[in-house]
Scaffold this motif. Structure first.
Motif, PDB file in Angstrom:
ATOM      1  N   ASP A  48      41.517  57.709 -29.431  1.00 18.05           N
ATOM      2  CA  ASP A  48      40.105  58.107 -29.393  1.00 18.05           C
ATOM      3  C   ASP A  48      39.817  59.099 -28.278  1.00 18.05           C
ATOM      4  OD1 ASP A  48      39.624  56.429 -31.520  1.00 18.05           O
ATOM      5  OD2 ASP A  48      38.831  54.789 -30.298  1.00 18.05           O
ATOM      6  N   LEU A  49      40.244  58.760 -27.074  1.00 19.75           N
ATOM      7  CA  LEU A  49      40.003  59.664 -25.948  1.00 19.75           C
ATOM      8  C   LEU A  49      40.844  60.932 -26.062  1.00 19.75           C
ATOM      9  CD1 LEU A  49      39.606  57.286 -22.882  1.00 19.75           C
ATOM     10  CD2 LEU A  49      37.843  58.436 -24.206  1.00 19.75           C
ATOM     11  N   ALA A  50      42.040  60.833 -26.643  1.00 18.71           N
ATOM     12  CA  ALA A  50      42.865  62.031 -26.837  1.00 18.71           C
ATOM     13  C   ALA A  50      42.140  63.021 -27.742  1.00 18.71           C
ATOM     14  CB  ALA A  50      44.223  61.653 -27.426  1.00 18.71           C
ATOM     15  N   LEU A  51      41.500  62.524 -28.775  1.00 21.78           N
ATOM     16  CA  LEU A  51      40.730  63.397 -29.666  1.00 21.78           C
ATOM     17  C   LEU A  51      39.573  64.044 -28.917  1.00 21.78           C
ATOM     18  CD1 LEU A  51      40.160  64.489 -32.504  1.00 21.78           C
ATOM     19  CD2 LEU A  51      38.829  62.416 -32.936  1.00 21.78           C
ATOM     20  N   HIS A  52      38.857  63.263 -28.131  1.00 24.04           N
ATOM     21  CA  HIS A  52      37.736  63.818 -27.358  1.00 24.04           C
ATOM     22  C   HIS A  52      38.220  64.858 -26.343  1.00 24.04           C
ATOM     23  CE1 HIS A  52      35.578  60.190 -28.846  1.00 24.04           C
ATOM     24  NE2 HIS A  52      34.592  61.067 -28.899  1.00 24.04           N
ATOM     25  N   ILE A  53      39.319  64.573 -25.682  1.00 24.28           N
ATOM     26  CA  ILE A  53      39.860  65.512 -24.700  1.00 24.28           C
ATOM     27  C   ILE A  53      40.307  66.794 -25.391  1.00 24.28           C
ATOM     28  CG2 ILE A  53      41.789  65.916 -23.094  1.00 24.28           C
ATOM     29  CD1 ILE A  53      41.481  62.908 -22.302  1.00 24.28           C
TER      30      ILE A  53
ATOM     31  N   THR B  18      40.177  67.008 -19.668  1.00 23.64           N
ATOM     32  CA  THR B  18      40.598  65.671 -19.233  1.00 23.64           C
ATOM     33  C   THR B  18      39.787  65.212 -18.025  1.00 23.64           C
ATOM     34  OG1 THR B  18      42.835  66.158 -20.013  1.00 23.64           O
ATOM     35  CG2 THR B  18      42.580  64.288 -18.514  1.00 23.64           C
ATOM     36  N   ILE B  19      39.685  66.076 -17.036  1.00 25.13           N
ATOM     37  CA  ILE B  19      38.964  65.721 -15.808  1.00 25.13           C
ATOM     38  C   ILE B  19      37.493  65.447 -16.113  1.00 25.13           C
ATOM     39  CG2 ILE B  19      38.168  66.645 -13.582  1.00 25.13           C
ATOM     40  CD1 ILE B  19      40.970  68.095 -13.479  1.00 25.13           C
ATOM     41  N   TYR B  20      36.879  66.277 -16.947  1.00 22.23           N
ATOM     42  CA  TYR B  20      35.486  66.086 -17.314  1.00 22.23           C
ATOM     43  C   TYR B  20      35.282  64.718 -17.967  1.00 22.23           C
ATOM     44  CZ  TYR B  20      30.954  66.779 -19.543  1.00 22.23           C
ATOM     45  OH  TYR B  20      29.653  66.638 -19.957  1.00 22.23           O
ATOM     46  N   LEU B  21      36.133  64.386 -18.914  1.00 17.71           N
ATOM     47  CA  LEU B  21      35.967  63.105 -19.625  1.00 17.71           C
ATOM     48  C   LEU B  21      36.230  61.925 -18.696  1.00 17.71           C
ATOM     49  CD1 LEU B  21      36.370  62.201 -23.091  1.00 17.71           C
ATOM     50  CD2 LEU B  21      37.850  60.876 -21.608  1.00 17.71           C
TER      51      LEU B  21
ATOM     52  N   VAL C 249      44.372  44.685 -14.587  1.00 18.76           N
ATOM     53  CA  VAL C 249      43.658  45.804 -15.196  1.00 18.76           C
ATOM     54  C   VAL C 249      44.347  47.093 -14.754  1.00 18.76           C
ATOM     55  CG1 VAL C 249      41.462  47.005 -15.328  1.00 18.76           C
ATOM     56  CG2 VAL C 249      41.502  44.517 -15.212  1.00 18.76           C
ATOM     57  N   VAL C 250      44.837  47.860 -15.723  1.00 14.15           N
ATOM     58  CA  VAL C 250      45.624  49.049 -15.393  1.00 14.15           C
ATOM     59  C   VAL C 250      44.855  50.356 -15.578  1.00 14.15           C
ATOM     60  CG1 VAL C 250      47.817  47.896 -15.899  1.00 14.15           C
ATOM     61  CG2 VAL C 250      46.662  49.186 -17.691  1.00 14.15           C
ATOM     62  N   THR C 251      43.661  50.290 -16.144  1.00 19.58           N
ATOM     63  CA  THR C 251      42.907  51.513 -16.437  1.00 19.58           C
ATOM     64  C   THR C 251      42.690  52.406 -15.216  1.00 19.58           C
ATOM     65  OG1 THR C 251      41.824  50.403 -18.286  1.00 19.58           O
ATOM     66  CG2 THR C 251      40.816  52.430 -17.507  1.00 19.58           C
ATOM     67  N   PRO C 252      42.285  51.876 -14.061  1.00 22.59           N
ATOM     68  CA  PRO C 252      42.110  52.775 -12.913  1.00 22.59           C
ATOM     69  C   PRO C 252      43.413  53.461 -12.485  1.00 22.59           C
ATOM     70  CG  PRO C 252      41.081  50.651 -12.476  1.00 22.59           C
ATOM     71  CD  PRO C 252      41.849  50.514 -13.751  1.00 22.59           C
ATOM     72  N   TYR C 253      44.526  52.755 -12.618  1.00 19.59           N
ATOM     73  CA  TYR C 253      45.821  53.347 -12.269  1.00 19.59           C
ATOM     74  C   TYR C 253      46.201  54.441 -13.274  1.00 19.59           C
ATOM     75  CZ  TYR C 253      46.064  49.267  -9.270  1.00 19.59           C
ATOM     76  OH  TYR C 253      45.784  48.313  -8.331  1.00 19.59           O
ATOM     77  N   LEU C 254      45.981  54.159 -14.556  1.00 17.88           N
ATOM     78  CA  LEU C 254      46.242  55.162 -15.588  1.00 17.88           C
ATOM     79  C   LEU C 254      45.397  56.410 -15.347  1.00 17.88           C
ATOM     80  CD1 LEU C 254      46.350  52.891 -18.765  1.00 17.88           C
ATOM     81  CD2 LEU C 254      48.215  54.370 -17.982  1.00 17.88           C
ATOM     82  N   ASP C 255      44.116  56.209 -15.070  1.00 26.22           N
ATOM     83  CA  ASP C 255      43.218  57.344 -14.856  1.00 26.22           C
ATOM     84  C   ASP C 255      43.614  58.157 -13.625  1.00 26.22           C
ATOM     85  OD1 ASP C 255      41.848  56.523 -17.086  1.00 26.22           O
ATOM     86  OD2 ASP C 255      40.095  55.761 -15.999  1.00 26.22           O
ATOM     87  N   THR C 256      43.978  57.470 -12.550  1.00 28.51           N
ATOM     88  CA  THR C 256      44.369  58.167 -11.322  1.00 28.51           C
ATOM     89  C   THR C 256      45.636  58.990 -11.536  1.00 28.51           C
ATOM     90  OG1 THR C 256      43.367  56.433  -9.965  1.00 28.51           O
ATOM     91  CG2 THR C 256      44.988  57.868  -8.893  1.00 28.51           C
ATOM     92  N   LEU C 257      46.645  58.375 -12.148  1.00 29.60           N
ATOM     93  CA  LEU C 257      47.879  59.108 -12.419  1.00 29.60           C
ATOM     94  C   LEU C 257      47.647  60.270 -13.376  1.00 29.60           C
ATOM     95  CD1 LEU C 257      50.612  56.328 -12.659  1.00 29.60           C
ATOM     96  CD2 LEU C 257      50.433  58.170 -10.984  1.00 29.60           C
ATOM     97  N   LEU C 258      46.803  60.057 -14.374  1.00 29.99           N
ATOM     98  CA  LEU C 258      46.503  61.129 -15.329  1.00 29.99           C
ATOM     99  C   LEU C 258      45.804  62.292 -14.638  1.00 29.99           C
ATOM    100  CD1 LEU C 258      46.492  62.308 -18.143  1.00 29.99           C
ATOM    101  CD2 LEU C 258      44.473  60.910 -18.666  1.00 29.99           C
ATOM    102  N   LEU C 259      44.837  61.991 -13.783  1.00 30.59           N
ATOM    103  CA  LEU C 259      44.153  63.063 -13.046  1.00 30.59           C
ATOM    104  C   LEU C 259      45.132  63.847 -12.169  1.00 30.59           C
ATOM    105  CD1 LEU C 259      40.832  61.278 -12.034  1.00 30.59           C
ATOM    106  CD2 LEU C 259      41.082  63.193 -13.627  1.00 30.59           C
ATOM    107  N   LEU C 260      46.014  63.153 -11.486  1.00 29.69           N
ATOM    108  CA  LEU C 260      47.015  63.824 -10.654  1.00 29.69           C
ATOM    109  C   LEU C 260      47.949  64.681 -11.511  1.00 29.69           C
ATOM    110  CD1 LEU C 260      47.895  60.939  -8.165  1.00 29.69           C
ATOM    111  CD2 LEU C 260      46.661  63.058  -7.639  1.00 29.69           C
TER     112      LEU C 260
END
Length: 173
Positions: free
Chosen positions: A95-100, A164-167, A2-13
């Motif tokens: 989808d998330l890109a549109l929301h962000i 991004t951070i909010y979402l 599962v890579v989602t937590p890694y993607l989210d962490t790198l994106l936040l950084l």
């Protein structure tokens, strides 16, 4: 894996670093965005379904780009902001890109209003807005160079980072 937590962490950084850079220098480094894009593609390629993940990543990149390029074309935003949103889309998918993007526009609007009010340039901002909208409202031909003076600029990377951070933090709350 599962890579989602890694993607989210790198994106936040990445968005935090981009926002700090934008605040400090009014620039978002291409190397930061390129590194983020490569990291997103690598992580998507090792996901359980790499084909679908990479396709979603490409769709997100395109969505982020398409949502912000019109603002760049009318000189309302810098190229770094467009590239930042496209890179975010590569992390999140369409989808998330549109929301962000929508959240970033809201944050950017609040920031812009605050900046023009603090700088005492609200009247100029409304005058410029009317110069831009008047041809469409009154069905007149557009007048090139109607806006003579900018009401000010702002580090839009901060607004994109805020959205991004909010979402992303909302996913884990």
């Amino acid at each position: 894996m599962v890579v989602t937590p890694y993607l989210d962490t790198l994106l936040l950084l990445m968005v935090a670093a981009a926002a700090i850079n934008d605040l400090a220098s009014r620039r978002i480094p291409n190397l930061l965005l390129l590194s983020g894009l490569v990291a997103a593609l690598v992580l998507h390629s090792i996901s359980p379904d790499p084909g679908a993940a990479l396709l979603s990543s490409a769709g997100g990149l395109l969505t982020g780009f398409v949502m912000f390029i019109p603002f760049y074309l009318v000189r309302g935003m810098a190229a770094g902001d467009v590239k930042m949103m496209a890179t975010i889309g590569a992390f999140t998918g369409p989808d998330l890109a549109l929301h962000i993007a929508i959240l970033a526009w809201c944050a950017g609007g609040v920031m812009a209003l605050g900046i023009v009010i603090c700088r005492g340039r609200l009247r100029l901002a409304f005058s410029n807005l009317w110069s831009i909208l008047r041809p469409a409202v009154l069905r007149l031909p557009a007048v090139p160079g109607a806006v003579k003076e900018s009401a000010g600029s702002m580090p839009y990377g901060v607004a994109i980072a805020a959205g991004t951070i909010y979402l992303l933090l909302g996913r884990y709350a």
